[in-house]
Motif scaffolding. Structure first.
Motif, mmCIF file in Angstrom:
data_model
loop_
_atom_site.group_PDB
_atom_site.id
_atom_site.type_symbol
_atom_site.label_atom_id
_atom_site.label_comp_id
_atom_site.label_asym_id
_atom_site.label_seq_id
_atom_site.Cartn_x
_atom_site.Cartn_y
_atom_site.Cartn_z
ATOM 1 N N ILE A 77 0.817 -1.212 0.000
ATOM 2 C CA ILE A 77 0.000 0.000 0.000
ATOM 3 C C ILE A 77 0.856 1.269 0.000
ATOM 4 C CG2 ILE A 77 -1.621 1.365 1.371
ATOM 5 C CD1 ILE A 77 -2.772 -1.248 2.430
ATOM 6 N N LEU A 78 1.857 1.314 0.863
ATOM 7 C CA LEU A 78 2.598 2.560 1.073
ATOM 8 C C LEU A 78 3.854 2.716 0.234
ATOM 9 C CD1 LEU A 78 2.278 2.876 4.953
ATOM 10 C CD2 LEU A 78 0.874 3.950 3.181
ATOM 11 N N VAL A 79 4.365 1.614 -0.341
ATOM 12 C CA VAL A 79 5.606 1.720 -1.113
ATOM 13 C C VAL A 79 5.392 1.330 -2.574
ATOM 14 C CG1 VAL A 79 8.006 0.954 -1.287
ATOM 15 C CG2 VAL A 79 6.972 1.251 0.962
ATOM 16 N N PHE A 80 4.947 0.100 -2.820
ATOM 17 C CA PHE A 80 4.871 -0.392 -4.187
ATOM 18 C C PHE A 80 3.816 0.337 -5.017
ATOM 19 C CE2 PHE A 80 2.912 -3.218 -7.339
ATOM 20 C CZ PHE A 80 3.992 -3.358 -8.191
ATOM 21 N N LEU A 81 2.606 0.457 -4.505
ATOM 22 C CA LEU A 81 1.522 1.078 -5.278
ATOM 23 C C LEU A 81 1.846 2.517 -5.666
ATOM 24 C CD1 LEU A 81 -1.297 0.537 -6.443
ATOM 25 C CD2 LEU A 81 -2.251 1.322 -4.284
ATOM 26 N N PRO A 82 2.304 3.377 -4.722
ATOM 27 C CA PRO A 82 2.657 4.741 -5.148
ATOM 28 C C PRO A 82 3.807 4.783 -6.162
ATOM 29 C CG PRO A 82 2.405 4.676 -2.777
ATOM 30 C CD PRO A 82 2.353 3.259 -3.263
ATOM 31 N N LEU A 83 4.840 3.952 -5.942
ATOM 32 C CA LEU A 83 5.958 3.947 -6.891
ATOM 33 C C LEU A 83 5.516 3.490 -8.277
ATOM 34 C CD1 LEU A 83 8.935 2.548 -4.779
ATOM 35 C CD2 LEU A 83 8.620 4.878 -5.625
ATOM 36 N N ALA A 84 4.682 2.471 -8.340
ATOM 37 C CA ALA A 84 4.206 1.978 -9.633
ATOM 38 C C ALA A 84 3.334 3.027 -10.332
ATOM 39 C CB ALA A 84 3.427 0.682 -9.444
ATOM 40 N N LEU A 85 2.478 3.712 -9.574
ATOM 41 C CA LEU A 85 1.630 4.739 -10.176
ATOM 42 C C LEU A 85 2.448 5.942 -10.639
ATOM 43 C CD1 LEU A 85 -1.469 4.609 -7.811
ATOM 44 C CD2 LEU A 85 -1.364 3.912 -10.200
ATOM 45 N N ILE A 133 -4.243 9.593 -9.102
ATOM 46 C CA ILE A 133 -4.456 9.889 -7.688
ATOM 47 C C ILE A 133 -5.621 9.069 -7.141
ATOM 48 C CG2 ILE A 133 -5.161 11.692 -6.066
ATOM 49 C CD1 ILE A 133 -3.578 13.664 -7.860
ATOM 50 N N VAL A 134 -6.724 9.037 -7.870
ATOM 51 C CA VAL A 134 -7.896 8.279 -7.417
ATOM 52 C C VAL A 134 -7.602 6.784 -7.411
ATOM 53 C CG1 VAL A 134 -10.273 7.672 -8.033
ATOM 54 C CG2 VAL A 134 -9.559 10.046 -8.053
ATOM 55 N N THR A 135 -6.804 6.304 -8.349
ATOM 56 C CA THR A 135 -6.415 4.896 -8.351
ATOM 57 C C THR A 135 -5.612 4.553 -7.105
ATOM 58 O OG1 THR A 135 -6.362 4.887 -10.765
ATOM 59 C CG2 THR A 135 -5.196 3.112 -9.639
ATOM 60 N N GLY A 136 -4.696 5.422 -6.723
ATOM 61 C CA GLY A 136 -3.910 5.195 -5.511
ATOM 62 C C GLY A 136 -4.768 5.209 -4.259
ATOM 63 N N VAL A 137 -5.684 6.156 -4.167
ATOM 64 C CA VAL A 137 -6.567 6.232 -2.996
ATOM 65 C C VAL A 137 -7.493 5.025 -2.946
ATOM 66 C CG1 VAL A 137 -8.431 7.567 -1.941
ATOM 67 C CG2 VAL A 137 -6.446 8.738 -2.850
ATOM 68 N N THR A 138 -8.013 4.616 -4.093
ATOM 69 C CA THR A 138 -8.887 3.448 -4.140
ATOM 70 C C THR A 138 -8.134 2.192 -3.707
ATOM 71 O OG1 THR A 138 -10.173 4.441 -5.927
ATOM 72 C CG2 THR A 138 -10.397 2.075 -5.620
ATOM 73 N N GLY A 139 -6.930 2.001 -4.204
ATOM 74 C CA GLY A 139 -6.119 0.857 -3.783
ATOM 75 C C GLY A 139 -5.836 0.886 -2.297
ATOM 76 N N TYR A 163 -16.893 2.153 -7.104
ATOM 77 C CA TYR A 163 -18.045 2.517 -7.924
ATOM 78 C C TYR A 163 -18.429 3.979 -7.759
ATOM 79 C CZ TYR A 163 -18.340 -2.511 -8.154
ATOM 80 O OH TYR A 163 -18.043 -3.827 -8.342
ATOM 81 N N VAL A 164 -18.247 4.502 -6.556
ATOM 82 C CA VAL A 164 -18.671 5.873 -6.267
ATOM 83 C C VAL A 164 -17.584 6.881 -6.640
ATOM 84 C CG1 VAL A 164 -19.359 7.436 -4.415
ATOM 85 C CG2 VAL A 164 -20.235 5.116 -4.456
ATOM 86 N N VAL A 165 -16.319 6.520 -6.456
ATOM 87 C CA VAL A 165 -15.231 7.479 -6.667
ATOM 88 C C VAL A 165 -14.438 7.179 -7.944
ATOM 89 C CG1 VAL A 165 -13.126 8.432 -5.665
ATOM 90 C CG2 VAL A 165 -15.056 7.887 -4.197
ATOM 91 N N PHE A 166 -13.999 5.931 -8.107
ATOM 92 C CA PHE A 166 -13.091 5.620 -9.209
ATOM 93 C C PHE A 166 -13.776 5.690 -10.572
ATOM 94 C CE2 PHE A 166 -11.115 2.572 -12.114
ATOM 95 C CZ PHE A 166 -9.855 3.129 -12.204
ATOM 96 N N LEU A 167 -14.924 5.046 -10.729
ATOM 97 C CA LEU A 167 -15.577 5.003 -12.049
ATOM 98 C C LEU A 167 -15.960 6.373 -12.576
ATOM 99 C CD1 LEU A 167 -17.781 1.787 -12.043
ATOM 100 C CD2 LEU A 167 -15.749 2.283 -13.370
#
Length: 112
Positions: free
Chosen positions: A42-50, A67-73, A102-106
């Motif tokens: 959550i805190l290292v890989f996902l932000p670096l990949a995004l 940004i929304v993809t990172g928050v959703t993950g 469904y409410v934020v990402f889509l």
């Protein structure tokens, strides 16, 4: 940089997988491995990949989508961690995590 992100992703996946095996078999250190693996994801890989994906993207107008993809993950995997570890407030957090995409990402995905 991309190779280091891939290596980090493989190591994180292996730690999560081993933690899952330990948890299923009720072996010691299962909770530690799962927690360390998911928090690293959550805190290292996902932000670096995004960030790496955003830098390689030619269309820089997609920044809100990243940004929304990172928050959703973050919301989904945090809810999963709480539920797996039987921590308090896992039910409401997972309920929010199931509705969040469904409410934020889509809407952001369709707008961008």
């Amino acid at each position: 940089m991309k190779q280091k992100i891939y290596i980090l992703g493989v190591i994180t996946a292996m730690v999560i997988f081993m933690g899952t095996i330990f948890k299923v078999n009720h072996w010691p250190a299962a909770g530690f491995m799962l927690t360390a693996g998911i928090i690293t994801f959550i805190l290292v890989f996902l932000p670096l990949a995004l960030i790496d994906s955003y830098r390689g993207d030619e269309n820089k107008l997609n920044k809100p989508l990243y940004i929304v993809t990172g928050v959703t993950g973050f919301v989904i995997f945090t809810g999963m961690l709480f539920k797996i570890m039987h921590w308090p407030y896992a039910g409401p957090l997972l309920s929010v995590a199931l509705i969040f995409p469904y409410v934020v990402f889509l809407p952001v995905f369709f707008i961008v």
